[in-house]
Each structure stands twice: as C-alpha cells, then as structure tokens.
Design a protein around this motif. Structure first.
Motif, mmCIF file in Angstrom:
data_model
loop_
_atom_site.group_PDB
_atom_site.id
_atom_site.type_symbol
_atom_site.label_atom_id
_atom_site.label_comp_id
_atom_site.label_asym_id
_atom_site.label_seq_id
_atom_site.Cartn_x
_atom_site.Cartn_y
_atom_site.Cartn_z
ATOM 1 N N UNK A 128 22.952 84.761 50.351
ATOM 2 C CA UNK A 128 24.544 84.349 50.254
ATOM 3 C C UNK A 128 25.029 82.971 49.856
ATOM 4 N N UNK A 129 24.153 81.822 50.264
ATOM 5 C CA UNK A 129 24.341 80.451 49.933
ATOM 6 C C UNK A 129 23.620 80.224 47.962
ATOM 7 N N UNK A 130 23.687 81.371 47.665
ATOM 8 C CA UNK A 130 22.934 81.568 45.898
ATOM 9 C C UNK A 130 24.167 81.965 45.210
ATOM 10 N N UNK A 131 25.874 82.210 45.869
ATOM 11 C CA UNK A 131 26.745 83.176 45.523
ATOM 12 C C UNK A 131 27.538 81.666 44.411
ATOM 13 N N UNK A 132 27.736 82.280 43.388
ATOM 14 C CA UNK A 132 28.349 81.372 41.838
ATOM 15 C C UNK A 132 29.376 82.052 42.135
ATOM 16 N N UNK A 133 29.897 82.756 42.478
ATOM 17 C CA UNK A 133 31.350 84.228 42.837
ATOM 18 C C UNK A 133 31.212 84.613 44.018
ATOM 19 N N UNK A 135 31.772 86.898 46.836
ATOM 20 C CA UNK A 135 31.351 88.835 46.987
ATOM 21 C C UNK A 135 30.668 88.784 48.447
ATOM 22 N N UNK A 136 31.686 89.773 48.793
ATOM 23 C CA UNK A 136 30.928 90.112 50.870
ATOM 24 C C UNK A 136 30.281 91.869 50.055
#
Ligand code: PRP
Length: 171
Positions: A128-133, A135-136
């Motif tokens: 989760x810490x790498x998200x650019x957009x 999304x779950x």
C-alpha cells in the motif's frame, strides 16, 4: 544480492487456503471467471483456484508496466486480451502483487467495460505504501512494506519466479 525469506511455503499454503474459502463463500451461486494477470500471478492463481469449491472458468490477461526494471514506468498496455465472454459473469481478477496500483486499475476498468456483473480483485501481496493511484483489493494475502520481493511468481528481470517461497531481494 542477498535473499531472505519473507513468507515460507507453509505460510503461503495456509493463507491461500483461507482466501479460497472466503472467495468460495462470496461467489457462491454466481457464474465465476478467475482472470489471471500474466505472468507473475500464475503461481498464486493455480493454487487459489484449487482452493475454490465452485465451478470456475479460467482466463488470462497480460498487461505490462515494468519491463525489466525495478520500478514502474507508469504506462500500462494490454498485451493479451481475455478470450471468454465476461458479460453477466462474476469475475475475480487475480494478481500476484499490487504496487503503484496502475496495472490493477487498468485491468479493473477493462473488465468492467466488458460487461461483467461483478468484478472483485484478489492479490497475493499488497504494497500500500507504493501506490501512485488509489486502489484497494477485495482479497489480500499479505500486506508488505515497500521492499523488493521475489519468488512465488514474482521476478526480477524474469529470474526467481520459480522459488516456492517469497523472499526479499536486497543489495
Ligand atoms: C507486476 C505484477 C503486477 C504489477 C504490479 O507485473 O505482476 O501485475 O507489476 O505493479 P503496479 O501496481 O505498480 O502496476 P509486471 O508488469 O512486472 O509483469 P509480470 O507479472 O509478467 O512480471
């Protein structure tokens, strides 16, 4: 390069069985398609569908965002389209890892546009810490720190996919 174990084969088997049980309960009574995102998710997908106690059709999609790099280029292209008619079907998109979220967002949109009545997402690993957009995923095997992982389908420049456990690759 150092390789250290993050999740053992035993931990993986146990978690994938739990996910299969939950997915079986949630998809009961629906016409289900398991959609494997090539190539990394092949290992997780084949284990997961064998833990799903429903009739399930299998299909594949391939997108590319990485090439032979450690970091996402941000450009998602569909390299291989699924073959089955998704109209009115309950589709479970199966990924090995969600990093920036770009690949899953693109696949999710694409499958919705093909007329699926229900679209859910399962990922073996979530970063989760790498998200650019945003999304779950609906089903997450393990949530991990932003570290580079290999094995159980995950590669570095196409190597290490066949390692049966998940390892952290460090300099
Ligand atoms: C990896 C992985 C996901 C995606 C996740 O695929 O399998 O599909 O990247 O990253 P994202 O959330 O930043 O989009 P890759 O493009 O490396 O292809 P592969 O599965 O064939 O290794």
């Amino acid at each position: 390069m150092a390789q250290t174990t993050l999740f053992s084969r035993e931990e993986i088997v146990k978690r994938v069985a739990e996910m299969g049980q939950q997915i079986s309960a949630d998809f009961a009574g629906r016409e289900m398609i398991a959609l494997c995102v090539l190539k990394g998710a092949v290992f997780f997908c084949t284990d997961l569908v064998r833990n799903i106690s429903l009739d399930v059709a299998l299909d594949f999609i391939q997108v590319s965002s990485y090439g032979n790099q450690k970091y996402s280029s941000g450009v998602v292209t569909i390299l291989k389209e699924p073959q089955l008619d998704m109209h009115g079907k309950a589709v479970l998109i199966i990924e090995d890892i969600i990093d920036s979220g770009l690949s899953m967002r693109e696949v999710f949109r694409y499958i919705e546009s093909r007329g699926a009545s229900m679209v859910r997402t399962a990922t073996f690993l979530d970063k989760p810490a790498a998200r650019k957009v945003p999304f779950s995923a609906d089903y997450v095997g393990f949530s991990i720190e932003p570290q580079f992982v290999i094995g159980y389908g995950l590669d570095y420049a196409e190597k290490y996919r066949n390692i049966p456990e998940v390892q952290v690759l460090s300099e």
